[in-house]
Scaffold this active site. Structure first.
Site, PDB file in Angstrom:
ATOM      1  N   GLU A   5     -21.255  41.156 -30.617  1.00 51.00           N
ATOM      2  CA  GLU A   5     -21.774  39.856 -30.897  1.00 51.00           C
ATOM      3  C   GLU A   5     -22.611  39.160 -30.010  1.00 51.00           C
ATOM      4  O   GLU A   5     -22.927  38.223 -29.610  1.00 51.00           O
ATOM      5  CB  GLU A   5     -20.213  38.479 -29.470  1.00 51.00           C
ATOM      6  N   PHE A   8     -10.441  35.089 -28.027  1.00 53.21           N
ATOM      7  CA  PHE A   8      -9.687  34.522 -29.212  1.00 53.21           C
ATOM      8  C   PHE A   8     -11.516  35.322 -30.716  1.00 53.21           C
ATOM      9  O   PHE A   8     -12.488  34.849 -29.988  1.00 53.21           O
ATOM     10  CB  PHE A   8     -10.383  32.736 -28.584  1.00 53.21           C
ATOM     11  N   GLY A   9     -10.383  35.013 -30.843  1.00 52.72           N
ATOM     12  CA  GLY A   9     -10.932  35.612 -33.214  1.00 52.72           C
ATOM     13  C   GLY A   9     -10.907  34.675 -33.648  1.00 52.72           C
ATOM     14  O   GLY A   9      -9.884  34.252 -34.321  1.00 52.72           O
ATOM     15  N   TYR A  10     -12.639  34.171 -34.155  1.00 53.89           N
ATOM     16  CA  TYR A  10     -11.920  33.098 -35.129  1.00 53.89           C
ATOM     17  C   TYR A  10     -12.882  33.923 -36.588  1.00 53.89           C
ATOM     18  O   TYR A  10     -13.287  33.010 -37.371  1.00 53.89           O
ATOM     19  CB  TYR A  10     -12.984  31.793 -35.242  1.00 53.89           C
ATOM     20  N   GLY A  11     -13.899  35.023 -36.487  1.00 52.98           N
ATOM     21  CA  GLY A  11     -14.729  35.442 -37.553  1.00 52.98           C
ATOM     22  C   GLY A  11     -14.227  37.118 -37.441  1.00 52.98           C
ATOM     23  O   GLY A  11     -12.522  37.030 -37.993  1.00 52.98           O
ATOM     24  N   SER A  12     -14.300  37.885 -37.621  1.00 49.89           N
ATOM     25  CA  SER A  12     -14.014  38.842 -38.232  1.00 49.89           C
ATOM     26  C   SER A  12     -13.476  39.520 -37.259  1.00 49.89           C
ATOM     27  O   SER A  12     -12.729  40.582 -37.635  1.00 49.89           O
ATOM     28  CB  SER A  12     -16.271  40.167 -38.267  1.00 49.89           C
TER      29      SER A  12
END
Length: 256
Positions: free
Chosen positions: A109, A18-22
Site C-alpha cells: 500500500e 479492512f480491504g475496500y480495493g484489491s
C-alpha cells in the site's frame, strides 16, 4: 479536511484489516477470518495515483481511496451521490504474524496511503462464532488522504475511464483492477454495489468495445481501401491495440 471521528491512536487487542480495493480479492497473508461488511463516514473514489502495480512512474494509473464524507461533500464531484455504506472485507491476522503482515502492507500500500482505524460492521448473517464480540470491529484501513501528493481529487468520469483503460503496470492493465473491484463488490451482498465503480466499469467496457471494433479485420480492410483512395471514409486511420482479457492474473504485487 477534518480527521474522521472514528480514527483512534491505539491499536485494538486483535488486528483486523479492512480491504475496500484489491484486498477484497487479493487478501493479505496469514489471516484466519474473512468477513464481508462495511464502514461508514467515507466515500470510495478512483482518485489515487498508482505508480506501481497498475501504472508506472512515467504513466501512473488510478486506484481507489476512501475520502472523509464531510470533506467529499464540499467538493464538486461529477458522481454526486455515494452510498452511506462502503462495502469491503475485514481480515483477522494471526497474532504472531501481525508485524510481518504490516511490513507486507507497507510495501503493497505505497504511494501516499496513511493508516487509520475505523469501526467495521459485519454483514447480516455472518456467523457469530467468527466474530470477536457483538457490534462493530475496530479495523485498520489504508487511506490516501487529500494531503498526499498522489491524491487527484474529482475528475471527469469519461476522462478518468480513458485514463484507466490506457494505463498499464507490472501487475497488468489498470482496467483489470477496476473490473476486479466491480465483480468482487457485487459478490459480497445484494446491496454492496458502488455506483462510482459501476459507472467507470461501464465506460471502460464501452471504450474497450470501440477499440476492439476499430482493430477488427473488417475495419482494417475498410481503412486500407480508404488510405488507397478507394473508399469514402476518412484517410485518417488509427490502429489501436486489442483490449486485454479480464481473465489475466489479477495481482502480482512485489513483496520485498
Amino acid at each position: 479536511m477534518s480527521v474522521n471521528d472514528s480514527v483512534v491512536p491505539a491499536e485494538p487487542a486483535e488486528f483486523w484489516l479492512f480491504g475496500y480495493g484489491s484486498l477484497i480479492w487479493k487478501p493479505p497473508p496469514h489471516f484466519d477470518r474473512r468477513i464481508p461488511g462495511w464502514v461508514t463516514g467515507y466515500v470510495r473514489r478512483f482518485w489515487q495515483v498508482i505508480m506501481h502495480h497498475r501504472g508506472t512512474p512515467e504513466a501512473p494509473g488510478r486506484v481507489v481511496t476512501l475520502i472523509d464524507r464531510s470533506y467529499w461533500a464540499q467538493l464538486t464531484d461529477h458522481h454526486d451521490s455515494a452510498p452511506d455504506k462502503v462495502w469491503g472485507v475485514a481480515y483477522r491476522i494471526l497474532a504472531d504474524r501481525v508485524d510481518e503482515v504490516k511490513e507486507y502492507l507497507d510495501i503493497r500500500e505505497i504511494n501516499g496511503y496513511s493508516i487509520h482505524y475505523t469501526p467495521f460492521h459485519p454483514a447480516a448473517g455472518v456467523d457469530s462464532l467468527v466474530l470477536p464480540r457483538a457490534g462493530p470491529i475496530q479495523a485498520l484501513v489504508y487511506i490516501g488522504t487529500p494531503e498526499n501528493e498522489q491524491f487527484t481529487g474529482p475528475q471527469d468520469p469519461q476522462k478518468l475511464a480513458q485514463h484507466i483503460y490506457h494505463s498499464h503496470g507490472p501487475s497488468g492493465p489498470n482496467r483489470e483492477y477496476l473490473w476486479g473491484l466491480e465483480n468482487s463488490l457485487d459478490a459480497l451482498s445484494t446491496e454492496s454495489g458502488d455506483e462510482h465503480v459501476t459507472d467507470l466499469s461501464n465506460r471502460v467496457r464501452a471504450i474497450a468495445a470501440q477499440q476492439e471494433k476499430e482493430n477488427s479485420p473488417a475495419d482494417k480492410s475498410r481503412a486500407a481501401y480508404s488510405l488507397a483512395g478507394l473508399g469514402t471514409e476518412s484517410s485518417q486511420y488509427h490502429n489501436f491495440r486489442r483490449a486485454g482479457s479480464v481473465d489475466e492474473q489479477e495481482e502480482t504485487e512485489k513483496t520485498s
